[in-house]
Design an enzyme around this catalytic site. Structure first.
Site, short mmCIF file in Angstrom:
data_model
loop_
_atom_site.label_atom_id
_atom_site.label_comp_id
_atom_site.label_asym_id
_atom_site.label_seq_id
_atom_site.Cartn_x
_atom_site.Cartn_y
_atom_site.Cartn_z
N TYR A 1 -13.68 6.01 -13.08
CA TYR A 1 -13.55 4.89 -12.36
C TYR A 1 -14.24 3.86 -13.32
CZ TYR A 1 -14.55 1.73 -8.31
OH TYR A 1 -14.61 0.85 -7.63
N THR B 1 -16.80 0.64 3.08
CA THR B 1 -15.38 0.94 3.17
C THR B 1 -14.92 2.37 3.24
OG1 THR B 1 -14.86 1.16 0.99
CG2 THR B 1 -14.61 -1.15 1.81
N ASN C 1 -5.65 -5.24 -5.54
CA ASN C 1 -6.88 -4.83 -5.03
C ASN C 1 -7.00 -3.25 -5.03
OD1 ASN C 1 -9.38 -4.72 -3.03
ND2 ASN C 1 -7.70 -3.70 -1.78
N ASP D 1 0.95 -1.18 -0.04
CA ASP D 1 -0.01 -0.22 0.05
C ASP D 1 1.01 1.15 0.06
OD1 ASP D 1 -2.39 1.95 0.43
OD2 ASP D 1 -3.37 0.13 1.16
N ASP E 1 3.67 1.75 -4.76
CA ASP E 1 2.79 2.77 -5.73
C ASP E 1 2.64 1.81 -6.84
OD1 ASP E 1 1.92 4.44 -7.69
OD2 ASP E 1 3.57 5.75 -7.42
N VAL E 2 1.56 1.49 -6.98
CA VAL E 2 0.99 0.44 -8.09
C VAL E 2 1.10 0.88 -9.55
CG1 VAL E 2 -0.36 -0.89 -6.42
CG2 VAL E 2 -1.40 0.95 -7.85
N LYS F 1 -12.38 0.15 -14.52
CA LYS F 1 -12.78 -1.03 -13.98
C LYS F 1 -13.27 -1.91 -15.14
CE LYS F 1 -12.13 -0.40 -9.55
NZ LYS F 1 -11.06 -1.10 -8.96
#
Length: 249
Positions: free
Chosen positions: A150, A185, A87, A37, A60-61, A154
């Site tokens: 978003y 969340t 995720n 993360d 950092d993805v 996705k």
């Protein structure tokens, strides 16, 4: 019987929400887990809570070098990676006309590019096969106003999952996508507020928001050998959101 005995996993976005819930379930089922993360303090605390079977790594993805380092750490600490859970994700809500290109790119960099880089990075660590679980969304199955960035990311994850499944099946690597609905969340609460509870009660078949732990159970299934004949597929956990169409009350 521990369902993930002998498996080594990397879970991104693991400092909280769905990622932390998955990490807890994985460790409980015998896996050794690298939690990744950018929320270092929180992520390290979750890893410490989980004990010797868990480590935390800043990731950092959207950065290929960070991914290479994370895979090296997982291998050094635990051995070859057998499970990847992509995720990590961010949510930006705005109409198309009010979406700044910088915000659009920021969402795609984390959600879409991050997933691509993660899949690419773990391939060298999966010579004997493995499982990749890409977390998409119901916004990767149908559109919703205000989610242009978003939803684009996705939907992309959904498509990339199928391409990866076709390319990697001969290597024994399974790739599936998970499509959560409205999950309670911090990310969702920060973006949409408490009004979501009323929406869930009135519009969803199950009449409530989902819990991160419920998504973790689905991810656990896909990480385990129980899903050994599942690849290139979409697994939906949305309380019935996609069972309806626009004319439904």
């Amino acid at each position: 019987m521990a369902r993930l005995n002998g498996k080594v996993a990397i879970i991104t976005g693991a400092a909280g929400g769905q990622g932390a819930a998955a990490a807890r379930r994985f460790v409980a089922e015998g896996a050794r887990v690298l939690l990744a993360d950018v929320a270092d303090e929180t992520g390290a605390a979750v890893a410490a809570e989980l004990g010797a079977a868990a480590r935390y790594r800043h990731l950092d993805v959207g950065t290929a070098a960070d991914w290479a380092a994370a895979v090296r750490v997982a291998e050094q600490e635990f051995g070859p990676v057998s499970v990847l859970v992509n995720n990590a994700g961010i949510l930006h809500l705005a109409p198309i006309a009010e979406t700044d290109p910088a915000d659009y790119e920021r969402v795609l960099r984390t959600n879409q590019l991050g997933t691509f880089l993660g899949m690419r990075a773990v391939l060298s660590s999966m010579p004997g096969g493995g499982s990749i679980v890409n977390v998409s969304s119901v916004e990767g199955l149908a559109g919703m106003p205000g989610t242009i960035a978003y939803s684009a990311s996705k939907f992309a994850i959904r498509g990339m999952t199928k391409v990866a499944a076709l390319e990697l099946g001969a290597r024994g690597i399974r790739v599936n996508s998970v499509h959560p609905g409205v999950i309670d969340t911090d990310m969702v609460r920060a973006a949409a507020g408490t009004a979501l509870h009323g929406f869930a009660k009135s519009r969803l078949a199950l009449g409530r928001l989902g819990r991160a732990e419920e998504i973790a159970e689905l991810v656990l299934f896909l990480a385990s050998d129980e899903s050994s004949y599942c690849t290139g597929a979409e697994f939906v956990a949305d309380g019935g959101a996609t069972a309806a169409h626009s004319l439904a009350p």
